[in-house]
Scaffold this motif. Structure first.
Motif, PDB file in Angstrom:
ATOM      1  N   GLY A  70       0.632  -1.426  -0.370  1.00 51.05           N
ATOM      2  CA  GLY A  70       0.095  -0.324  -0.107  1.00 51.05           C
ATOM      3  C   GLY A  70       1.096   1.460   0.109  1.00 51.05           C
ATOM      4  N   PHE A  71       1.793   1.122   1.113  1.00 53.58           N
ATOM      5  CA  PHE A  71       2.704   2.450   0.730  1.00 53.58           C
ATOM      6  C   PHE A  71       3.191   2.550  -0.500  1.00 53.58           C
ATOM      7  CE2 PHE A  71       1.656   2.803   5.574  1.00 53.58           C
ATOM      8  CZ  PHE A  71       1.789   4.590   5.293  1.00 53.58           C
ATOM      9  N   PHE A  72       4.514   1.500  -0.636  1.00 51.17           N
ATOM     10  CA  PHE A  72       5.685   1.823  -1.810  1.00 51.17           C
ATOM     11  C   PHE A  72       4.809   1.485  -3.597  1.00 51.17           C
ATOM     12  CE2 PHE A  72       7.169   0.695   2.373  1.00 51.17           C
ATOM     13  CZ  PHE A  72       7.885   2.357   2.509  1.00 51.17           C
ATOM     14  N   PHE A  73       3.601   0.755  -3.593  1.00 52.21           N
ATOM     15  CA  PHE A  73       3.691  -0.003  -4.667  1.00 52.21           C
ATOM     16  C   PHE A  73       2.389   0.450  -5.278  1.00 52.21           C
ATOM     17  CE2 PHE A  73       6.526  -3.351  -3.549  1.00 52.21           C
ATOM     18  CZ  PHE A  73       7.746  -2.415  -3.840  1.00 52.21           C
ATOM     19  N   GLY A  74       1.223   0.938  -4.566  1.00 52.22           N
ATOM     20  CA  GLY A  74      -0.046   0.827  -4.277  1.00 52.22           C
ATOM     21  C   GLY A  74      -0.470   2.266  -5.154  1.00 52.22           C
ATOM     22  N   GLY A  75       0.276   3.365  -4.296  1.00 52.30           N
ATOM     23  CA  GLY A  75       0.190   4.944  -5.144  1.00 52.30           C
ATOM     24  C   GLY A  75       0.276   4.517  -6.591  1.00 52.30           C
ATOM     25  N   PRO A  76       1.494   4.161  -6.510  1.00 57.26           N
ATOM     26  CA  PRO A  76       2.740   4.480  -8.131  1.00 57.26           C
ATOM     27  C   PRO A  76       1.436   3.667  -9.264  1.00 57.26           C
ATOM     28  CG  PRO A  76       3.855   4.439  -6.296  1.00 57.26           C
ATOM     29  CD  PRO A  76       2.382   4.193  -6.052  1.00 57.26           C
ATOM     30  N   LEU A  77       1.823   2.209  -8.868  1.00 53.07           N
ATOM     31  CA  LEU A  77       1.085   1.621  -9.479  1.00 53.07           C
ATOM     32  C   LEU A  77      -0.090   1.963 -10.748  1.00 53.07           C
ATOM     33  CD1 LEU A  77       2.222  -1.808  -7.978  1.00 53.07           C
ATOM     34  CD2 LEU A  77       2.642  -1.536 -10.992  1.00 53.07           C
ATOM     35  N   SER A  78      -0.903   2.272  -8.948  1.00 49.73           N
ATOM     36  CA  SER A  78      -2.685   3.168  -9.688  1.00 49.73           C
ATOM     37  C   SER A  78      -2.264   4.171 -10.344  1.00 49.73           C
ATOM     38  CB  SER A  78      -3.553   3.355  -8.695  1.00 49.73           C
ATOM     39  OG  SER A  78      -4.456   3.782  -8.799  1.00 49.73           O
ATOM     40  N   ASP A  79      -1.152   5.208 -10.250  1.00 43.47           N
ATOM     41  CA  ASP A  79      -1.177   6.092 -11.049  1.00 43.47           C
ATOM     42  C   ASP A  79      -0.576   6.143 -12.276  1.00 43.47           C
ATOM     43  OD1 ASP A  79      -2.690   8.175  -9.770  1.00 43.47           O
ATOM     44  OD2 ASP A  79      -1.062   8.458  -8.240  1.00 43.47           O
ATOM     45  N   TYR A  80       0.379   5.580 -12.179  1.00 36.94           N
ATOM     46  CA  TYR A  80       1.192   5.223 -13.432  1.00 36.94           C
ATOM     47  C   TYR A  80       0.263   4.038 -14.964  1.00 36.94           C
ATOM     48  CZ  TYR A  80       5.486   3.778 -17.018  1.00 36.94           C
ATOM     49  OH  TYR A  80       5.561   4.209 -17.427  1.00 36.94           O
ATOM     50  N   LEU A  81       0.255   3.009 -14.151  1.00 40.24           N
ATOM     51  CA  LEU A  81      -1.009   2.385 -14.749  1.00 40.24           C
ATOM     52  C   LEU A  81      -1.959   2.209 -15.299  1.00 40.24           C
ATOM     53  CD1 LEU A  81       1.216  -0.784 -14.025  1.00 40.24           C
ATOM     54  CD2 LEU A  81       1.687   0.416 -15.935  1.00 40.24           C
ATOM     55  N   GLY A  82      -3.111   2.617 -13.965  1.00 38.28           N
ATOM     56  CA  GLY A  82      -4.297   2.460 -14.265  1.00 38.28           C
ATOM     57  C   GLY A  82      -4.945   1.941 -13.086  1.00 38.28           C
ATOM     58  N   ARG A  83      -5.646   2.403 -12.743  1.00 32.90           N
ATOM     59  CA  ARG A  83      -6.551   1.655 -11.249  1.00 32.90           C
ATOM     60  C   ARG A  83      -7.397   0.024 -11.627  1.00 32.90           C
ATOM     61  NH1 ARG A  83      -4.919   6.595 -10.382  1.00 32.90           N
ATOM     62  NH2 ARG A  83      -6.271   8.764  -9.481  1.00 32.90           N
ATOM     63  N   LYS A  84      -7.777   0.404 -12.500  1.00 35.63           N
ATOM     64  CA  LYS A  84      -7.914  -0.690 -12.812  1.00 35.63           C
ATOM     65  C   LYS A  84      -6.277  -2.307 -13.177  1.00 35.63           C
ATOM     66  CE  LYS A  84     -10.540  -1.567 -16.790  1.00 35.63           C
ATOM     67  NZ  LYS A  84     -10.994  -1.388 -18.241  1.00 35.63           N
ATOM     68  N   VAL A  85      -5.858  -1.923 -14.096  1.00 34.23           N
ATOM     69  CA  VAL A  85      -4.580  -2.535 -13.689  1.00 34.23           C
ATOM     70  C   VAL A  85      -4.183  -3.169 -12.373  1.00 34.23           C
ATOM     71  CG1 VAL A  85      -2.112  -2.865 -14.622  1.00 34.23           C
ATOM     72  CG2 VAL A  85      -3.682  -1.734 -16.226  1.00 34.23           C
ATOM     73  N   GLY A  86      -3.805  -2.346 -11.386  1.00 33.60           N
ATOM     74  CA  GLY A  86      -3.619  -1.550  -9.951  1.00 33.60           C
ATOM     75  C   GLY A  86      -4.683  -2.849  -9.202  1.00 33.60           C
ATOM     76  N   MET A  87      -5.740  -3.096  -9.388  1.00 30.63           N
ATOM     77  CA  MET A  87      -6.907  -4.051  -9.028  1.00 30.63           C
ATOM     78  C   MET A  87      -6.171  -5.426  -9.240  1.00 30.63           C
ATOM     79  SD  MET A  87     -10.683  -2.247  -8.568  1.00 30.63           S
ATOM     80  CE  MET A  87     -11.165  -1.457 -10.221  1.00 30.63           C
TER      81      MET A  87
END
Length: 504
Positions: A70-87
């Motif tokens: 959550g702290f280190f990967f969730g935000g960057p992945l959600s912002d860079y690849l999108g919310r759907k890809v993060g899920m």
């Protein structure tokens, strides 16, 4: 009767929200799965009868994994690849980790621990993207109702897990080692469903504009969830204005978390209430209710049934937030919930500590029923308030430039609090018994006071205009002014180009 476009889009809003909220089923199931398998004698034997401190460590490695995710990967992945890809990435982590736990070699607790850590990372990533997705696509006037699904689906996860576990406890002789492996492996169901359905839902318009300034895709996404073209264009203007202001006047990067006073303020508030969510006592009940009930009941099957019924009522109680959160507001629910939980915890502690104990270490049937009723009454207060409303408030208070990272950090504060407290809670419970519940009572009263004095109301406020509540500027209005000025300057520049001269 034919379905009108209004109704079809409203239904579609709920459909896409259900898919995103299903990420919370992962959390609810996993928060209950280890609680469930602790009651299996075969699980204990398979892993060589782990000590109470090792039990705490198994919970801790999950929390550490979730914090990292959550702290280190969730935000960057959600912002860079999108919310759907993060899920989707979070779900894939959960699938791999489930196999690691279910098929850990005999007496190899290390593989089970690694699976717990990996599943924590996956959930940390998914739980960052999910609520942001819902918040960014839900209409403001029903955002609270739709976000209630988030906590409801946590209860659905617990419901599935505890009823699967109850069924397994009724057939332990036939299932053998599968009496606990079945409970673990069943966790594959929901992430597989999510991965299958993700291609059927749109990306969020805010991400399309933030990432690539893709106005066409943002407009297409909004047309799938808004009723009129006027709503679509108005929201597009608000989003573009807010992003323009955040980029020019603050920062388009995560540095706004400490550069902007109002964002720092709401991050601090979000960290406190998310940590408080786990210190209400619900975190300990989720992880250790089997151990807690073993101090009252002697039958493993009876304890499994109580856990299953608790999860069932949890769904019903959470649904109360659907009609309450946008009617009474977030602040009201948090205050009433905190006071109610505090009073219930005082009664739980008093009933257990002031009644006689039978020779077998259990309590009389009447005392046991009273305690179960009180703990059910606790979740009656918890689920629509500190369960659902904390997630709703957290997902809607941050501006677009920092939303993914801030939500990831705030939500994983729950696991930070769990990591610290759950490591020693089994020992706390072992030494002090139900006197530990007086601690929870005091915490809940303090949380209610904190909300009263410091938490502003956010119901019916659009995401782009919420900054004003925290002493910040209206990002949408300021950004729209910037865009208008930019267009005027561009028009003036064109007017002053001499005839026959190209604009180079």
């Amino acid at each position: 009767m034919a379905v009108t476009p209004f109704h079809s889009k409203r239904v579609y809003n709920w459909y896409i929200s259900c898919i995103a909220a299903a990420c919370m089923v992962l959390y609810g199931y996993d928060a209950s799965v280890f609680n469930s398998v602790q009651g299996s004698a075969r699980w204990k034997a398979w892993f060589n009868h782990p000590s109470s401190s090792l039990i705490g460590t198994i919970n801790t490695v999950y929390s550490v994994g979730a914090i990292v995710g959550g702290f280190f990967f969730g935000g960057p992945l959600s912002d860079y690849l999108g919310r759907k890809v993060g899920m989707g990435i979070g779900c894939m982590f959960v699938i791999v980790a489930t196999f690691m736990q279910a098929f850990a070699p005999y007496h190899s607790i290390g593989c089970f621990l690694a699976g717990r850590c990996l599943i924590g990372i996956g959930q940390g990533i998914a739980l960052t993207s999910g609520p942001i997705y819902i918040g960014e696509l839900a209409p403001p006037h029903i955002r609270g109702k739709i976000m209630t699904l988030w906590q409801t689906f946590y209860s659905v996860g617990s419901f599935i897990c505890f009823w699967v576990n109850y069924g397994c406890t009724k057939h332990t002789s036939r299932l053998g080692e599968w009496d606990w492996k079945m409970v673990v492996i069943f966790q594959l169901l929901v992430p597989v469903i999510i991965l299958t359905l993700l291609p059927t839902i749109p990306g969020t318009p805010r991400w399309y504009i933030q990432k690539n300034n893709n106005i066409d895709k943002a407009r297409a996404a909004l047309r799938r969830v808004r009723e009129t073209e006027e709503e679509v264009e108005e929201e597009l203007t608000q989003i573009r204005g807010a992003l323009e202001y955040e980029k020019e006047a603050i920062s388009s990067s995560y540095s706004a978390l400490w550069k902007d006073h109002s964002i720092r303020k709401r991050l601090l508030l979000a960290l406190v209430i998310n940590a408080g969510q786990q210190l209400t006592g619900q975190g300990s009940l989720n992880s250790y209710s089997t151990i807690i009930y073993q101090k009252v009941f002697s039958s493993a099957s009876q304890i499994a049934l109580i856990n299953a019924l608790n999860a069932t009522f949890g769904i019903l109680f959470t649904l109360n937030a659907i009609w309450m959160v946008d009617r009474f507001g977030r602040k009201f629910l948090l205050i009433v919930g905190g006071i109610g939980m505090g009073l219930v915890m005082i009664m739980v502690a008093a009933v257990e500590t002031e009644t006689p104990t039978l020779p077998n270490g259990a309590k009389t049937q009447s005392v046991g029923i009273a305690l179960v009723f009180l703990l059910f009454f606790f979740i009656f207060f918890y689920k629509p308030s500190w369960g659902a409303t904390v997630w709703i408030w957290t997902s809607e208070v941050f501006s677009m430039n920092v939303r993914a990272q801030a939500v990831g950090m705030a939500s994983q504060t729950q696991n930070v609090a769990n990591t610290i407290f759950q490591q020693f809670f089994p020992t706390f419970l072992k030494h002090d018994g139900f006197y530990a519940f007086y601690f929870f009572a005091g915490i809940n009263m303090l949380l209610a006071a904190f909300v009263y004095f410091f938490i502003p109301e956010t119901k019916n406020v659009s995401l782009e205009e919420i900054d004003v509540l925290f002493g910040g500027a209206n990002h949408s209005a300021q950004g729209e002014n910037m865009l208008a000025e930019s267009k005027l300057h561009g028009a003036a520049h064109i007017e002053h180009i001499p005839a026959g001269k190209p604009n180079e």
